[in-house]
Motif scaffolding. Structure first.
Motif, PDB file in Angstrom:
ATOM      1  N   ALA A 128      10.801  21.467  43.109  1.00 16.00           N
ATOM      2  CA  ALA A 128      10.641  20.255  42.434  1.00 16.00           C
ATOM      3  C   ALA A 128       9.138  19.988  42.117  1.00 16.00           C
ATOM      4  O   ALA A 128       8.686  19.578  40.833  1.00 16.00           O
ATOM      5  N   PHE A 129       8.274  20.356  42.967  1.00 16.87           N
ATOM      6  CA  PHE A 129       6.947  20.140  42.759  1.00 16.87           C
ATOM      7  C   PHE A 129       6.076  21.349  42.737  1.00 16.87           C
ATOM      8  O   PHE A 129       4.813  21.300  43.039  1.00 16.87           O
ATOM      9  N   GLY A 130       6.687  22.545  42.549  1.00 15.24           N
ATOM     10  CA  GLY A 130       6.294  23.901  42.777  1.00 15.24           C
ATOM     11  C   GLY A 130       5.008  24.036  41.784  1.00 15.24           C
ATOM     12  O   GLY A 130       3.981  24.846  42.429  1.00 15.24           O
ATOM     13  N   ASP A 131       4.900  23.361  40.722  1.00 16.94           N
ATOM     14  CA  ASP A 131       3.708  23.708  39.817  1.00 16.94           C
ATOM     15  C   ASP A 131       2.747  22.542  39.663  1.00 16.94           C
ATOM     16  O   ASP A 131       2.176  22.084  38.741  1.00 16.94           O
ATOM     17  N   LEU A 132       2.713  21.959  40.953  1.00 19.17           N
ATOM     18  CA  LEU A 132       1.599  20.780  41.000  1.00 19.17           C
ATOM     19  C   LEU A 132       0.751  21.041  42.401  1.00 19.17           C
ATOM     20  O   LEU A 132       0.692  20.331  43.015  1.00 19.17           O
ATOM     21  N   PRO A 133      -0.129  22.029  42.137  1.00 16.62           N
ATOM     22  CA  PRO A 133      -1.192  22.576  43.193  1.00 16.62           C
ATOM     23  C   PRO A 133      -2.032  21.674  43.765  1.00 16.62           C
ATOM     24  O   PRO A 133      -2.580  21.800  44.793  1.00 16.62           O
ATOM     25  N   ASN A 134      -2.632  20.667  42.921  1.00  7.34           N
ATOM     26  CA  ASN A 134      -3.482  19.563  43.118  1.00  7.34           C
ATOM     27  C   ASN A 134      -2.806  18.408  43.503  1.00  7.34           C
ATOM     28  O   ASN A 134      -3.689  17.230  43.780  1.00  7.34           O
TER      29      ASN A 134
END
Length: 202
Positions: free
Chosen positions: A102-108
């Protein structure tokens, strides 16, 4: 207060903050980036929102904060690629399901609020890409199963698992090690087996 419908907009706005509060907004418009390309903060609260489509955020590369609290969202699949997003508030919704990425492309992502929802189960993959998490609030859900390896960040300032079905702990009042021990004893997620079938010709 004047209410402007996004579908009727005919100009590009340079604003960095968009606030929609106490409006009946069931879905976020997919063309948001056409009118607010420089938006950094999106706030849609108390607005009956029931779904978040990852396509909403395509092209909004400067977004650093999303606040969607006090709505009626029931599940989170993916938020899309938001490299600069550091704060996400999904508290006080009806979320009972989080996909593994769900939050995999939110690295920061540093601050994630999921408190006061209906979450039952947290797998070890849900926060596996969020290595910069400092604040994770899961207070007052219905968590009965949670993987002890869901803690992937070493930067936690606050991890709140209080008032859940199988665990009632909060860091830093309890150490991360103690929280993991509590999870191991009380609320481990069932092991998920992968079955592979091989077709054999006769």
């Amino acid at each position: 207060m004047e209410v402007i419908s996004v579908k009727n907009l005919n100009q590009n706005f340079e604003t960095s903050k968009l606030i929609i509060d106490n409006q009946q907004t069931l879905f976020l418009p997919l063309n948001l980036t056409n009118f607010f390309p420089k938006i950094k903060t999106l706030q849609v609260t108390n607005s009956e929102l029931i779904e978040v489509n990852e396509k909403v955020f395509i092209g909004i590369i400067e977004l650093t904060e999303i606040n969607l609290k006090h709505n009626k969202i029931t599940e989170v699949n993916e938020f899309g690629s938001l490299a600069k997003l550091s704060k996400l508030d999904l508290s006080h919704n009806r979320i009972d399901t989080l996909s593994n990425y769900a939050f995999g492309d939110l690295p920061n992502l540093e601050d994630l609020r999921l408190n006061d929802n209906f979450l039952i189960k947290i797998s070890g993959k849900v926060f596996s890409s969020n290595r910069k998490l400092k604040i994770l609030n899961l207070h007052n859900n219905k968590i009965a199963q949670i993987a002890s390896n869901f803690i992937q960040s070493s930067n936690f300032k606050t991890l709140d698992l209080s008032t859940n079905e199988c665990i009632d702990s909060k860091y830093p009042e309890a150490t991360l090690e103690d929280i993991i021990d509590d999870i191991d004893v009380n609320c481990l997620v069932d092991v998920e087996l992968e079955c592979r079938f091989k077709m054999v010709g006769s």
